[in-house]
Design a protein around this motif. Structure first.
Motif, PDB file in Angstrom:
ATOM      1  N   TYR A   1      12.604   4.805   3.863  1.00 55.95           N
ATOM      2  CA  TYR A   1      11.409   4.959   3.033  1.00 55.95           C
ATOM      3  C   TYR A   1      11.778   5.410   1.622  1.00 55.95           C
ATOM      4  O   TYR A   1      11.162   4.983   0.639  1.00 55.95           O
ATOM      5  CB  TYR A   1      10.394   5.916   3.668  1.00 55.95           C
TER       6      TYR A   1
ATOM      7  N   SER B   1       2.164  -6.139  -0.527  1.00 59.77           N
ATOM      8  CA  SER B   1       1.508  -5.255   0.430  1.00 59.77           C
ATOM      9  C   SER B   1       2.525  -4.659   1.401  1.00 59.77           C
ATOM     10  O   SER B   1       3.647  -5.165   1.556  1.00 59.77           O
ATOM     11  CB  SER B   1       0.447  -6.022   1.218  1.00 59.77           C
ATOM     12  N   THR B   2       2.100  -3.614   2.059  1.00 62.54           N
ATOM     13  CA  THR B   2       2.924  -2.986   3.090  1.00 62.54           C
ATOM     14  C   THR B   2       3.309  -4.006   4.145  1.00 62.54           C
ATOM     15  O   THR B   2       4.464  -4.069   4.573  1.00 62.54           O
ATOM     16  CB  THR B   2       2.138  -1.816   3.739  1.00 62.54           C
ATOM     17  N   THR B   3       2.348  -4.815   4.553  1.00 59.92           N
ATOM     18  CA  THR B   3       2.599  -5.841   5.572  1.00 59.92           C
ATOM     19  C   THR B   3       3.612  -6.863   5.087  1.00 59.92           C
ATOM     20  O   THR B   3       4.553  -7.206   5.804  1.00 59.92           O
ATOM     21  CB  THR B   3       1.284  -6.541   5.964  1.00 59.92           C
TER      22      THR B   3
ATOM     23  N   SER C   1       7.080  -5.205   4.946  1.00 62.00           N
ATOM     24  CA  SER C   1       7.634  -4.904   6.271  1.00 62.00           C
ATOM     25  C   SER C   1       8.089  -6.181   6.969  1.00 62.00           C
ATOM     26  O   SER C   1       9.131  -6.188   7.633  1.00 62.00           O
ATOM     27  CB  SER C   1       6.621  -4.136   7.131  1.00 62.00           C
TER      28      SER C   1
ATOM     29  N   PRO D   1       6.086  -1.105   9.280  1.00 62.93           N
ATOM     30  CA  PRO D   1       5.123  -0.937   8.184  1.00 62.93           C
ATOM     31  C   PRO D   1       4.907   0.530   7.788  1.00 62.93           C
ATOM     32  O   PRO D   1       4.669   0.825   6.613  1.00 62.93           O
ATOM     33  CB  PRO D   1       3.830  -1.545   8.732  1.00 62.93           C
TER      34      PRO D   1
ATOM     35  N   VAL E   1       7.512   1.492   5.224  1.00 64.06           N
ATOM     36  CA  VAL E   1       7.182   0.951   3.905  1.00 64.06           C
ATOM     37  C   VAL E   1       6.059   1.780   3.274  1.00 64.06           C
ATOM     38  O   VAL E   1       6.140   2.163   2.106  1.00 64.06           O
ATOM     39  CB  VAL E   1       6.770  -0.538   4.003  1.00 64.06           C
ATOM     40  N   LEU E   2       5.025   2.078   4.070  1.00 60.45           N
ATOM     41  CA  LEU E   2       3.893   2.838   3.564  1.00 60.45           C
ATOM     42  C   LEU E   2       4.326   4.230   3.105  1.00 60.45           C
ATOM     43  O   LEU E   2       3.868   4.717   2.068  1.00 60.45           O
ATOM     44  CB  LEU E   2       2.802   2.951   4.630  1.00 60.45           C
TER      45      LEU E   2
ATOM     46  N   MET F   1       5.889   3.823  -0.266  1.00 61.35           N
ATOM     47  CA  MET F   1       4.890   3.501  -1.288  1.00 61.35           C
ATOM     48  C   MET F   1       4.020   4.722  -1.591  1.00 61.35           C
ATOM     49  O   MET F   1       3.659   4.948  -2.752  1.00 61.35           O
ATOM     50  CB  MET F   1       4.050   2.318  -0.836  1.00 61.35           C
TER      51      MET F   1
ATOM     52  N   LYS G   1      -3.641   3.141  -5.286  1.00 66.34           N
ATOM     53  CA  LYS G   1      -4.293   2.357  -4.243  1.00 66.34           C
ATOM     54  C   LYS G   1      -5.664   1.944  -4.746  1.00 66.34           C
ATOM     55  O   LYS G   1      -6.404   2.758  -5.271  1.00 66.34           O
ATOM     56  CB  LYS G   1      -4.472   3.211  -2.976  1.00 66.34           C
TER      57      LYS G   1
END
Length: 123
Positions: free
Chosen positions: A12, A36-38, A41, A48, A51-52, A55, A66
């Motif tokens: 991360y 995006s996170t998706t 990932s 995910p 990643v989140l 971020m 956001k």
């Protein structure tokens, strides 16, 4: 967009660092949406949530924002915040230790400035 990972830090943190570098270098400009996170990932084959977490670090540092239902975007002023952070890190990592070592060696401020100017002239 290319990410490179190693074992030196948690994933991360590496994601956060590399996204910050992409903002710093202009790959992602202020106001631009980041993947995006998706997307990240799936592309990077990692969880995910990892990643989140990376971020969200950038959100906390006010580099990303956001936008509900739209995704993450590079926040206005992000580049300037990164420049300021890097200047302070440069001072802490290099200048402070340079001055401390110069003092140990008995190098006066004027002579140290001459040495720095000499370094600039040779680059």
């Amino acid at each position: 967009m290319q990410f490179e990972f190693d074992q030196s830090a948690p994933l991360y943190q590496q994601i956060a660092d590399q996204l910050a570098e992409m903002i710093f270098t202009g790959i992602f400009e202020e106001g631009e949406q980041v993947p995006s996170t998706t997307q990240l990932s799936q592309e990077l084959h990692i969880n995910p949530a990892t990643v989140l977490k990376g971020m969200n670090q950038l959100v906390d540092l006010q580099l990303l924002e956001k936008r509900r239902g739209r995704g993450m975007f590079v926040k206005a002023g992000a580049h300037q915040r990164l420049v300021a952070q890097r200047k302070e890190a440069f001072y802490q990592a290099y200048v402070a230790s340079l001055v401390a070592e110069a003092k140990k060696l008995g190098i006066e401020e004027a002579h140290l400035l001459e040495l720095i100017k000499r370094g600039y002239d040779h680059e």
